[in-house]
Motif scaffolding. Structure first.
Motif, short mmCIF file in Angstrom:
data_model
loop_
_atom_site.label_atom_id
_atom_site.label_comp_id
_atom_site.label_asym_id
_atom_site.label_seq_id
_atom_site.Cartn_x
_atom_site.Cartn_y
_atom_site.Cartn_z
N LYS A 62 0.31 15.79 0.70
CA LYS A 62 0.46 14.39 0.33
C LYS A 62 -0.79 13.85 -0.36
O LYS A 62 -1.90 14.31 -0.11
N SER A 63 -0.59 12.87 -1.22
CA SER A 63 -1.70 12.22 -1.91
C SER A 63 -2.51 11.38 -0.93
O SER A 63 -1.96 10.68 -0.08
N ALA A 64 -3.85 11.46 -1.04
CA ALA A 64 -4.74 10.63 -0.23
C ALA A 64 -5.26 9.45 -1.05
O ALA A 64 -6.09 8.67 -0.56
N SER B 127 2.67 8.11 8.71
CA SER B 127 2.62 7.40 7.43
C SER B 127 2.88 8.39 6.29
O SER B 127 2.60 9.58 6.42
N ASP B 128 3.39 7.87 5.18
CA ASP B 128 3.58 8.70 3.99
C ASP B 128 2.25 8.98 3.28
O ASP B 128 2.19 9.78 2.36
N ILE B 129 1.20 8.29 3.72
CA ILE B 129 -0.12 8.45 3.12
C ILE B 129 -0.92 9.50 3.90
O ILE B 129 -0.96 9.46 5.13
N ASP B 130 -1.55 10.42 3.19
CA ASP B 130 -2.34 11.46 3.84
C ASP B 130 -3.51 10.84 4.60
O ASP B 130 -4.14 9.91 4.12
N LYS B 131 -3.77 11.37 5.80
CA LYS B 131 -4.88 10.92 6.65
C LYS B 131 -4.78 9.45 7.03
O LYS B 131 -5.78 8.75 7.15
N ALA B 132 -3.55 8.97 7.19
CA ALA B 132 -3.33 7.57 7.58
C ALA B 132 -2.32 7.50 8.73
O ALA B 132 -1.41 8.31 8.82
N ILE C 96 0.85 -1.18 0.00
CA ILE C 96 0.00 0.00 0.00
C ILE C 96 0.89 1.24 0.00
O ILE C 96 1.78 1.37 0.84
N GLU C 97 0.64 2.13 -0.94
CA GLU C 97 1.40 3.38 -0.98
C GLU C 97 0.53 4.49 -1.54
O GLU C 97 -0.50 4.23 -2.18
N ALA C 98 0.94 5.72 -1.28
CA ALA C 98 0.22 6.87 -1.84
C ALA C 98 0.55 6.98 -3.32
O ALA C 98 1.69 6.80 -3.73
N LEU D 194 -0.91 -2.63 11.59
CA LEU D 194 -2.25 -2.09 11.36
C LEU D 194 -2.11 -0.72 10.71
O LEU D 194 -1.37 0.13 11.20
N LEU D 195 -2.81 -0.50 9.59
CA LEU D 195 -2.87 0.81 8.95
C LEU D 195 -4.30 1.33 9.04
O LEU D 195 -5.25 0.64 8.64
#
Length: 203
Positions: A79-81, A170-175, A61-63, A185-186
């Motif tokens: 960051k990308s969501a 996390s590198d993922i926005d809102k995560a 899983i990645e942005a 757990l993400l």
């Protein structure tokens, strides 16, 4: 003799570090880049009703950086969501609704609780999470933290408990990423609260 002591010291240090959530977090990220993780992916609507569930052995899983907002110099401003997910070589894109991705060995105690209790009829004079934890002491006795996860409208959708709970950016926005007793757990686009278990137990 000194060499043997040094070897034993190095082995002990390695064993100690291997039990740390920070090391497991790092090693898990490396594994995800190379071969993927074995995870359960679940998405939910605003009422915490499950939309879909996917289980796979090689999940990454990645942005999706195509959706990141960048300045003139190319630096990321926002960051990308949008999630770019691969499951055994197949692609899945996701954005918007709440999503959990967790280790297949991690137990969602909310799911276990809801099998035996009509949640809509729970006495609202007792805070929901306190009642659940006290009703399920066999899952939570001796644990140090409980993670209650809610949909974006505030309705409980999952609960995890563990002796050793750590959280990471996390590198993922809102995560947010968590390690619960060494298991991954993400949490994506969800509300959540992490409690010391002693706060919730009515002993």
């Amino acid at each position: 003799m000194k060499k043997w002591r040094l070897v034993l010291l190095l082995i002990a240090a390695t064993l100690l570090l291997s039990s740390c959530n920070a090391v497991k977090w790092f090693m898990g990220n490396v594994k995800e880049e190379l071969v993927g993780r074995e995870l359960i992916l679940q998405t939910y609507d605003e009422d915490s009703q499950m939309i879909d569930s996917v289980k796979g052995k090689s999940i990454s899983i990645e942005a999706d950086e195509k959706f990141a907002i960048k300045d003139k110099e190319g630096s990321i401003v926002s960051k990308s969501a949008v999630l770019n997910i691969t499951v055994g070589g197949n692609q899945m894109l996701h954005v918007g609704s709440s999503m959990l991705a967790y280790d297949t060995d991690l137990v969602d105690i909310f799911n276990e609780y809801s099998k035996t209790v009509d949640i809509d009829k729970v006495n609202r004079s007792v805070p929901f999470i306190n009642r659940m934890v006290n009703d399920m002491k066999n899952f939570t006795t001796g644990t140090k933290k409980v993670v209650l996860i809610r949909s974006q409208s505030g309705k409980p959708l999952a609960t995890f408990a563990g002796d050793d709970v750590s959280y990471y950016a996390s590198d993922i926005d809102k995560a947010t990423g968590l390690m619960i007793d060494g298991k991954y757990l993400l949490i994506y686009r969800c509300d959540y609260t992490i409690y010391d278990t002693k706060l919730l137990l009515n002993d």
